[in-house]
Structures are given as C-alpha cells and as structure tokens.
Scaffold this motif. Structure first.
Motif, PDB file in Angstrom:
ATOM      1  N   ARG A  32     -14.332   8.862  -1.127  1.00  0.00           N
ATOM      2  CA  ARG A  32     -15.218   8.408  -2.187  1.00  0.00           C
ATOM      3  C   ARG A  32     -15.475   9.546  -3.167  1.00  0.00           C
ATOM      4  O   ARG A  32     -15.598  10.712  -2.752  1.00  0.00           O
ATOM      5  CB  ARG A  32     -16.563   7.947  -1.614  1.00  0.00           C
ATOM      6  CG  ARG A  32     -16.476   6.762  -0.671  1.00  0.00           C
ATOM      7  CD  ARG A  32     -17.878   6.251  -0.345  1.00  0.00           C
ATOM      8  NE  ARG A  32     -18.878   7.303  -0.258  1.00  0.00           N
ATOM      9  CZ  ARG A  32     -19.109   8.029   0.835  1.00  0.00           C
ATOM     10  NH1 ARG A  32     -18.415   7.820   1.923  1.00  0.00           N
ATOM     11  NH2 ARG A  32     -20.068   8.957   0.823  1.00  0.00           N
ATOM     12  N   ALA A  79       0.831  -1.200   0.000  1.00  0.00           N
ATOM     13  CA  ALA A  79       0.000   0.000   0.000  1.00  0.00           C
ATOM     14  C   ALA A  79       0.869   1.255   0.000  1.00  0.00           C
ATOM     15  O   ALA A  79       2.054   1.211   0.325  1.00  0.00           O
ATOM     16  CB  ALA A  79      -0.913  -0.008   1.224  1.00  0.00           C
ATOM     17  N   GLN A 103      -4.201   3.110   7.904  1.00  0.00           N
ATOM     18  CA  GLN A 103      -3.578   3.929   6.869  1.00  0.00           C
ATOM     19  C   GLN A 103      -4.605   4.846   6.198  1.00  0.00           C
ATOM     20  O   GLN A 103      -5.787   4.500   6.113  1.00  0.00           O
ATOM     21  CB  GLN A 103      -2.917   3.027   5.824  1.00  0.00           C
ATOM     22  CG  GLN A 103      -1.725   2.269   6.382  1.00  0.00           C
ATOM     23  CD  GLN A 103      -1.267   1.151   5.459  1.00  0.00           C
ATOM     24  OE1 GLN A 103      -1.936   0.806   4.498  1.00  0.00           O
ATOM     25  NE2 GLN A 103      -0.120   0.573   5.781  1.00  0.00           N
ATOM     26  N   PRO A 129      -0.571  -3.470   4.040  1.00  0.00           N
ATOM     27  CA  PRO A 129      -1.885  -2.843   4.265  1.00  0.00           C
ATOM     28  C   PRO A 129      -2.322  -2.932   5.723  1.00  0.00           C
ATOM     29  O   PRO A 129      -2.068  -3.922   6.419  1.00  0.00           O
ATOM     30  CB  PRO A 129      -2.812  -3.662   3.359  1.00  0.00           C
ATOM     31  CG  PRO A 129      -1.917  -4.207   2.296  1.00  0.00           C
ATOM     32  CD  PRO A 129      -0.606  -4.485   2.986  1.00  0.00           C
ATOM     33  N   LYS A 137      -6.891   6.632   3.485  1.00  0.00           N
ATOM     34  CA  LYS A 137      -7.562   6.086   2.307  1.00  0.00           C
ATOM     35  C   LYS A 137      -8.160   7.229   1.499  1.00  0.00           C
ATOM     36  O   LYS A 137      -8.568   8.253   2.060  1.00  0.00           O
ATOM     37  CB  LYS A 137      -8.664   5.101   2.712  1.00  0.00           C
ATOM     38  CG  LYS A 137      -8.126   3.855   3.416  1.00  0.00           C
ATOM     39  CD  LYS A 137      -9.263   2.966   3.871  1.00  0.00           C
ATOM     40  CE  LYS A 137      -8.710   1.690   4.515  1.00  0.00           C
ATOM     41  NZ  LYS A 137      -7.858   2.006   5.676  1.00  0.00           N
ATOM     42  N   ALA A 172      -5.623  -1.106   8.445  1.00  0.00           N
ATOM     43  CA  ALA A 172      -6.823  -0.264   8.520  1.00  0.00           C
ATOM     44  C   ALA A 172      -6.512   1.154   8.973  1.00  0.00           C
ATOM     45  O   ALA A 172      -7.291   2.078   8.715  1.00  0.00           O
ATOM     46  CB  ALA A 172      -7.833  -0.898   9.475  1.00  0.00           C
TER      47      ALA A 172
END
Length: 273
Positions: free
Chosen positions: A252, A166, A247, A243, A249, A245
């Motif tokens: 949308r 990631a 990190q 990866p 992101k 959680a």
C-alpha cells in the motif's frame, strides 16, 4: 445493421494450413518450442496438466506427450480450470479476437496457472513488407492488403491485463533468417501457412511482375555481399498468471518501513512548493 467483416478469412487460413501439412517449414515453431522449454526450466514449479494451442501439433507431440494439443479455432477446446499451463504458439496474429483467445486461455487455467503466448510482433518481415508494397505500387499503381496486423510489444503486453492475467510480462525473441532470394522466403512462408488469408485481400494471384520486382528490390536494399537476404521474425513472448492469493502483491502507498534516502545513503532534499 450489417456485421463487420472479420479480419481473417478463416476458410482460407484452414486451406493454407492443409496445403502446408504436405511439406511444412517448421523451424520457427521448433525454435519457439525450444524457447518455451528453456523458460519453463527456469521456473521452480512443475506443470502436470499442460495445454498447447498450435497450428502444427507435430512439433510438440513427441516432447510433450502429456499435453492436450489443440488448434486455434475461435472457440478453443479447453475446459475451464483444467490446466496449470497453457501455451499459445504463433497463431495470435490470425485471430479475429486476440483478447478473446487470451481470455479463453485464462479461463482454462487453474489458480496460479501460467499462460505463455508467443506471437509475431510488429517488426516481423518488415523487409518483405516494404519491398512488396513498393513493387506493387510501381507495377500496378495500387496497394492491396497483404499482411495480418502484428502489434508492438507494448500493445501485445496490454492484452494480458485485458484478459485478466496477473503479473504480466512481455519481452521479445528476435530471429533473423538468411535466404538465397526473396522468392525462397515466399516459398517458406507458404510452407508455414503464413501466406495471405486476410478477408480484404485481392482474390486473384499476385502478378509475377510484382513478385520479381519485389525480389529485385529486396536484394538491392537488404542483400549482403554474398547475394543473400535477411528476414526478420520478431517473436514477442507474453507471460501471465491466473490470479491467486499466493502471488506477490504491491505494498500500500505509505506503508514503507524505511526511508529511500537511508537505503541509498544520500541526503533527502525537500522540494519547494
């Protein structure tokens, strides 16, 4: 169906590395070690279980006594999820499966662990590659495989995503070294175990006339007023994280709370259909 011939003759590579250990040229590996330390100093995280993949463990041993240091065999001696940092140092160009090497590094990482890979990029030794090819064509009338493929920064950066890492980042660390002659550079390459280990190489020594002609061409094409020649080492630094959680992101699409035009202080002009 016959098996494809591997790119690298691993037996030849191991032989070159054993020979180089008697009087190795380690300045590139030392420069890369220092670069790794500088980059880690800028990360607000303490790494307590590092692993280092390298053909020259003596470069890392004193400054990283807590690290697990291993060679770059096709199967890396790493336990799954055992490390918060894996450094893969100047060996990826000899790997018959470079993506597989990075996948193994990723599997060895704890969640949110860091993988730092330093690899030779496509501009490495472009001067020597050019004059050797020209000299061999002039002297023998042909051209033989001499240099392991080294990817450009975009290609190498893509390996991180293929390996499942990631937040991938790829940047370059170019180094230029000065030599008295091309023959001195070739001697250093042997002392780095970077002489030809390709499976498709010619299985006989390079003719002396080819080497001497290459040295002449190198001096004439790239030499400076003092008679010295440059050698480029294009080192690509690949950074990726296991990866996790925690990190960041991407948002949308359509979830922005403010208009870009307002942030820029400009007027938004609709596009015509």
């Amino acid at each position: 169906m016959s098996q494809p011939i591997p790119l690298t003759d691993l037996a030849a590579l191991r032989l070159h590395r054993r020979r180089a250990q008697s009087a190795p040229a380690l300045f590139l590996h030392e420069a890369v070690r220092d670069e790794v330390q500088d980059r880690l100093a800028m990360i607000t995280k303490t790494f307590k279980a590092p692993a280092i993949v390298t053909p020259f463990p003596q470069v890392w041993r004193d400054s990283w006594p807590e690290a697990r240091i291993l060679d770059d065999g096709e199967v890396l001696d790493l336990d799954e999820g055992a490390h918060d940092l894996v450094v893969h140092c100047l060996a990826l160009h000899w790997a018959n499966d470079p993506v597989g090497q990075l996948i193994q590094c990723r599997r060895a990482l704890m969640p949110d662990g860091l993988c730092l890979t330093l690899a030779f990029g496509g501009q490495t030794l472009h001067e020597l590659r050019s004059v050797l090819g020209q000299a061999e064509i002039e002297v023998t009338g042909g051209l033989s495989p001499r240099v392991a493929p080294m990817g450009e920064i975009r290609d190498l950066g893509g390996l991180l995503q293929r390996a499942g890492l990631a937040l991938p980042v790829a940047d370059s660390m170019p180094l230029r070294v000065s030599y008295g002659s091309a023959l001195g550079l070739m001697q250093d390459l042997r002392a780095m175990a970077e002489n030809n280990a390709l499976s498709a190489r010619l299985r006989k020594p390079t003719r002396r006339a080819v080497l001497l002609r290459a040295a002449e061409l190198y001096a004439a094409t790239y030499g400076d007023a003092d008679g010295r020649i440059p050698a480029t080492f294009d080192i690509i630094v690949l950074t990726g994280w296991a990866p996790d959680a925690s990190q960041p992101k991407p948002l949308r699409p359509g979830s922005a709370a403010a208009r870009l035009a307002d942030a820029l202080g400009t007027r938004e002009t609709p596009l015509s259909d």
